[in-house]
Design an enzyme around this catalytic site. Sequence first.
Site, PDB file in Angstrom:
ATOM      1  CB  CYS A   2      -9.955   8.119   6.158  1.00  0.00           C
ATOM      2  SG  CYS A   2      -9.001   7.792   7.633  1.00  0.00           S
ATOM      3  NE  ARG A  27      -9.352   7.127  -0.010  1.00  0.00           N
ATOM      4  CZ  ARG A  27      -9.012   8.370  -0.294  1.00  0.00           C
ATOM      5  NH1 ARG A  27      -8.991   8.770  -1.554  1.00  0.00           N
ATOM      6  NH2 ARG A  27      -8.705   9.219   0.646  1.00  0.00           N
ATOM      7  CD1 TRP A  74      -5.622   2.022   6.160  1.00  0.00           C
ATOM      8  CD2 TRP A  74      -4.234   3.696   6.647  1.00  0.00           C
ATOM      9  NE1 TRP A  74      -4.347   1.574   5.989  1.00  0.00           N
ATOM     10  CE2 TRP A  74      -3.475   2.572   6.276  1.00  0.00           C
ATOM     11  CE3 TRP A  74      -3.560   4.859   6.983  1.00  0.00           C
ATOM     12  CZ2 TRP A  74      -2.093   2.576   6.240  1.00  0.00           C
ATOM     13  CZ3 TRP A  74      -2.187   4.866   6.953  1.00  0.00           C
ATOM     14  CH2 TRP A  74      -1.462   3.729   6.580  1.00  0.00           C
ATOM     15  CG  ASN A 100     -10.874  11.214   4.813  1.00  0.00           C
ATOM     16  OD1 ASN A 100     -11.452  10.470   5.602  1.00  0.00           O
ATOM     17  ND2 ASN A 100     -10.905  11.064   3.495  1.00  0.00           N
ATOM     18  N   GLY A 101      -7.866  13.066   7.597  1.00  0.00           N
ATOM     19  CA  GLY A 101      -6.806  14.011   7.932  1.00  0.00           C
ATOM     20  C   GLY A 101      -6.465  13.940   9.402  1.00  0.00           C
ATOM     21  CD  GLU A 482      14.454   2.550  -2.026  1.00  0.00           C
ATOM     22  OE1 GLU A 482      14.931   1.504  -1.583  1.00  0.00           O
ATOM     23  OE2 GLU A 482      13.257   2.635  -2.395  1.00  0.00           O
ATOM     24  CE  LYS A 486      11.666   1.157  -4.978  1.00  0.00           C
ATOM     25  NZ  LYS A 486      11.368   1.229  -3.567  1.00  0.00           N
ATOM     26  CD  GLU A 489      10.538  -2.946  -5.898  1.00  0.00           C
ATOM     27  OE1 GLU A 489      10.867  -1.977  -5.220  1.00  0.00           O
ATOM     28  OE2 GLU A 489       9.825  -3.853  -5.450  1.00  0.00           O
ATOM     29  CG  HIS A 505      39.089  -1.212  -3.762  1.00  0.00           C
ATOM     30  ND1 HIS A 505      40.441  -1.244  -3.479  1.00  0.00           N
ATOM     31  CD2 HIS A 505      38.663   0.032  -3.386  1.00  0.00           C
ATOM     32  CE1 HIS A 505      40.806  -0.100  -2.927  1.00  0.00           C
ATOM     33  NE2 HIS A 505      39.745   0.696  -2.865  1.00  0.00           N
ATOM     34  CE  LYS A 604       3.137  -1.660  -0.749  1.00  0.00           C
ATOM     35  NZ  LYS A 604       4.319  -0.887  -1.162  1.00  0.00           N
TER      36      LYS A 604
HETATM   37  O1  M6R Z   1       6.314  -3.641   4.466  1.00  0.00           O
HETATM   38  P1  M6R Z   1       7.801  -3.559   4.641  1.00  0.00           P
HETATM   39  O2  M6R Z   1       8.301  -2.141   4.674  1.00  0.00           O
HETATM   40  O3  M6R Z   1       8.304  -4.314   5.843  1.00  0.00           O
HETATM   41  O4  M6R Z   1       8.411  -4.237   3.358  1.00  0.00           O
HETATM   42  C1  M6R Z   1       9.785  -4.438   3.241  1.00  0.00           C
HETATM   43  C2  M6R Z   1      10.163  -4.773   1.823  1.00  0.00           C
HETATM   44  O5  M6R Z   1       9.550  -5.971   1.426  1.00  0.00           O
HETATM   45  C3  M6R Z   1       9.775  -3.670   0.844  1.00  0.00           C
HETATM   46  O6  M6R Z   1      10.330  -2.445   1.217  1.00  0.00           O
HETATM   47  C4  M6R Z   1      10.252  -4.006  -0.572  1.00  0.00           C
HETATM   48  O7  M6R Z   1      11.643  -3.992  -0.610  1.00  0.00           O
HETATM   49  C5  M6R Z   1       9.649  -3.009  -1.569  1.00  0.00           C
HETATM   50  N1  M6R Z   1       8.859  -3.701  -2.536  1.00  0.00           N
HETATM   51  C6  M6R Z   1      10.644  -2.233  -2.333  1.00  0.00           C
HETATM   52  O8  M6R Z   1      10.047  -1.306  -3.171  1.00  0.00           O
END
Ligand code: M6R
Length: 609
Positions: A2, A27, A74, A100-101, A482, A486, A489, A505, A604
Amino acid sequence: MCGIVGYVGNRNSQNILIEGLKKLEYRGYDSAGVAVYTTEGLQVKKSKGRLAVLETKLGDEPLNGTIGIGHTRWATHGKPSDINSHPHTDNSLKFSVVHNGIIENYISLKEELTAQGHVFVSETDTEVISHLIASLYQGDIVKAVQQAVTRMRGAFALGVLTEYEPDKLVAVRLQSPLIIGVGEGENFIGSDIPAILEYTRNVYILNDGEMAVLTREGVELMTLEGNFISRELFHVDWDIVTAEKAGFDHFMLKEIYEQPKAYRDTMGSRIDATGKKVVLNEIGMTPEQIKAIRNVHIVACGTAYHAGLVGKSVIESLARIPVETDVASEYRYRSPIITPQTLVIVVSQSGETADTLAALREAKRNGARVLAITNVVGSSVAREADDVIVTWAGPEIAVASTKAYTSQLIAFYLFGLYLAQTLGTKDEAYIADVVSALQELPAKVEHILAQSETIKGVAEQVSTHNNLFFIGRGLDYHVVMEGSLKLKEISYIHSEAYAAGELKHGTLALIEEGIPVIALATQGDLFEKTVSNIKEVKARGAHVFGIHEEGEAELAKVVDQVFAIPATLPLLTPALSVVPLQLLSYYASLARGNDVDKPRNLAKSVTVE
Ligand code: M6R
């Protein structure tokens, strides 16, 4: 998240509010509104959708006045709709509030006010505030706001107007940011600096527990108890783009630093006042339905899938229900065995990921109940699921997911504990211990963030390599998956995450002199075995960067560099150990000169299969 804007001066406030709200669009929001004091009294216009919808409404029927408040919402409590949009008013329409909050005790306040005859029209927690202030008002808006705030629990920033004192704008901050802009014959409030930067660069930054009373003539700062405060003006010399990132160089870094708040907000009112158990009012399943669950499928993509892997361990360990975790793009093609006794949990930051949505529909077609863990209230996933746990991380703008992942972990911890409470698989004392450890996590993340320079040094070394490995066992293995994603990507460095015991293995053949290996060793019961695996890669020339818990002295003896995270319960370590890995990929990407927030080839929200 928000956005708040407020104005008192001699110009047309409607235009200033709309322009300010436009500066906060980055935002994220799903509805918007303004309240302006006009010759006909306090008038409100608000609507679901983009600001352009509100602008059209205001174009048809402008609100002419020189004091007003505006908001972009939001959704958290209640879906995006005209009625749930801010500003909210009391029944007399004499008081108007933007917020907000989260007000954690809004349900009990609402019941109390309803008993006094107040009628509520929205599903929001915010509407309670306008009614509460109206009920306490005795000719002094500042006192009424101060009294109202003592009744409210949670995190909030407020802008308050009343028709009875039409020259005053009251602002309050408790854990949600709020700044005051100081101009010539005019003053402003904003949830964020960009909202007011076009009009003034002189601001007061409110601290928690402070409020401000703005008139055309000036600004008074005071504590919530009414003690006046004197403070130097802060001169903002950021440009608008830097201001949107709150001074951080990238949204990703800002979002990494927002994690302590995201943890607190996601836990919020879901931990009861005794601090010993979890309350999940949003779960519509009865205890009988929970007891009938025979298995759980967790389905998601990318980072959300990695959160699901941790979620599997959490649910299995706390509730002793068997869990399978699937990548959403594979799930429905493998003919999963779904029965009405299967609970399917879909996890999605955006709530719009095509594969996750398709998995949800497949689960429902087969008669399963679906629980969604999502960050976006009005999203498709949230609308189609039977139950929803919202992660209150706020909008995530960087393509690389950080605070959404960790908030998803918090959601899994809460849900796992809720299942354990309902099924009786853990006793009250055990649950109270986990809840207490959960509440300590935000401060522990802050402690890790304070050491980001150490990680930056490691990231700069890593950035010169084209291949590296992450290893770990148990939960550490899921966290390094994870970490590896990260790094790939945003830094474009090839890395693989491996279960440490699985290296020999096959993959061990790839270990050669100087190759970096990031080893996570936070799980006490697996520690010695992980150390053995670290020795295997060391013996073949790897340069090992180890992450362990504070107080553990052995890892430093076998690796080249170590980083310690604060100790917590083994089940909760992922919520801490991922943070250095997020920082590592951020700084490696930066060192390589990449576009951190918008990595190549990626979007995104992935709304295609
Ligand atoms: O919006 P979502 O959580 O469903 O998105 C899933 C993936 O596309 C997302 O987590 C993607 O792997 C990220 N860019 C990783 O940082």
